[in-house]
Design an enzyme around this catalytic site. Structure first.
Site, PDB file in Angstrom:
ATOM      1  CD  GLU A  21      65.647  33.287  66.769  1.00 21.79           C
ATOM      2  OE1 GLU A  21      66.677  33.481  67.452  1.00 21.79           O
ATOM      3  OE2 GLU A  21      65.448  32.260  66.094  1.00 21.79           O
ATOM      4  CE1 TYR A  53      53.146   4.943  63.531  1.00 21.97           C
ATOM      5  CE2 TYR A  53      54.612   3.093  63.925  1.00 21.97           C
ATOM      6  CZ  TYR A  53      53.539   3.640  63.254  1.00 21.97           C
ATOM      7  OH  TYR A  53      52.866   2.908  62.319  1.00 21.97           O
ATOM      8  CB  VAL A  72      68.281  23.717  68.625  1.00 24.28           C
ATOM      9  CG1 VAL A  72      67.431  24.581  67.720  1.00 24.28           C
ATOM     10  CG2 VAL A  72      69.747  23.892  68.329  1.00 24.28           C
ATOM     11  CD  GLU A  73      72.921  23.901  71.112  1.00 20.88           C
ATOM     12  OE1 GLU A  73      71.917  24.615  70.910  1.00 20.88           O
ATOM     13  OE2 GLU A  73      74.020  24.090  70.550  1.00 20.88           O
ATOM     14  CE  LYS A  98      65.525  28.751  65.385  1.00 20.23           C
ATOM     15  NZ  LYS A  98      66.210  29.547  66.430  1.00 20.23           N
TER      16      LYS A  98
HETATM   17  N1  LIG Z   1      74.427  26.020  68.626  1.00 20.21           N
HETATM   18  C1  LIG Z   1      73.430  26.943  68.438  1.00 20.21           C
HETATM   19  N2  LIG Z   1      73.705  28.067  67.755  1.00 20.21           N
HETATM   20  C2  LIG Z   1      72.721  28.969  67.567  1.00 20.21           C
HETATM   21  C3  LIG Z   1      71.434  28.758  68.064  1.00 20.21           C
HETATM   22  C4  LIG Z   1      71.180  27.558  68.762  1.00 20.21           C
HETATM   23  O1  LIG Z   1      70.051  27.281  69.249  1.00 20.21           O
HETATM   24  N3  LIG Z   1      72.207  26.683  68.942  1.00 20.21           N
HETATM   25  N4  LIG Z   1      70.452  29.669  67.805  1.00 20.21           N
HETATM   26  C5  LIG Z   1      70.672  30.762  67.116  1.00 20.21           C
HETATM   27  C6  LIG Z   1      69.581  31.687  66.764  1.00 20.21           C
HETATM   28  O2  LIG Z   1      68.430  31.500  67.554  1.00 20.21           O
HETATM   29  C7  LIG Z   1      69.294  31.492  65.272  1.00 20.21           C
HETATM   30  O3  LIG Z   1      68.661  30.220  65.067  1.00 20.21           O
HETATM   31  C8  LIG Z   1      68.424  32.555  64.674  1.00 20.21           C
HETATM   32  O4  LIG Z   1      68.554  32.538  63.277  1.00 20.21           O
HETATM   33  C9  LIG Z   1      72.003  31.118  66.608  1.00 20.21           C
HETATM   34  N5  LIG Z   1      73.002  30.103  66.866  1.00 20.21           N
END
Ligand SMILES: Nc1nc2c(c(=O)[nH]1)N=C([C@H](O)[C@@H](O)CO)CN2
Length: 121
Positions: A21, A53, A72-73, A98
């Protein structure tokens, strides 16, 4: 409190916890609810008196292009801080999805609320 909406905004960024990634760009889908008072802008019919916006969408796209994080957090938290600082948003709800990250799910992601939600009259 009044709300300005941005729904299903798609931005490209480098994001993910896995090595593969780190080498690709992925699309995130964002929903934003931004607290404000729209009455001054409505009274004056003046874009300068509200949250623009379009300008916020442009800033988010630039933010996504500049950032490279694992979670993503992290993306959500840093974007919320940026919008708070640069646009003086008192309160926001931000959902970061995502799509395609988990094959069996339409999308995965997080939803955060930050700031003080004040009452209106
Ligand atoms: N809570 C999360 N769990 C996961 C994340 C994330 O960003 N926050 N990311 C992944 C991997 O990058 C996934 O998106 C790849 O498919 C896994 N779990």
């Amino acid at each position: 409190m009044d709300l300005v909406l941005i729904e299903a905004l798609e931005v490209d960024t480098v994001i993910g916890v896995y090595d593969w990634e780190r080498t690709i760009t992925q699309t995130l889908r964002l929903d934003l609810t931004l607290g404000t008072d729209i009455r001054p802008a409505a009274a004056g019919d003046d874009i300068a008196l509200t949250l623009d916006y379009a300008a916020i969408c442009e800033r988010i796209a630039a933010f996504a292009g500049e950032h490279d994080v694992a979670l993503v957090e992290t993306f959500a938290e840093r974007l919320a801080e940026t919008l708070h600082d640069e646009f003086a948003v008192p309160w926001l709800r931000l959902t970061v999805r995502k799509p395609g990250a988990v094959a069996a799910a339409a999308a995965v992601g997080v939803c955060i609320e930050r700031g003080q939600r004040t009452g209106g009259t």
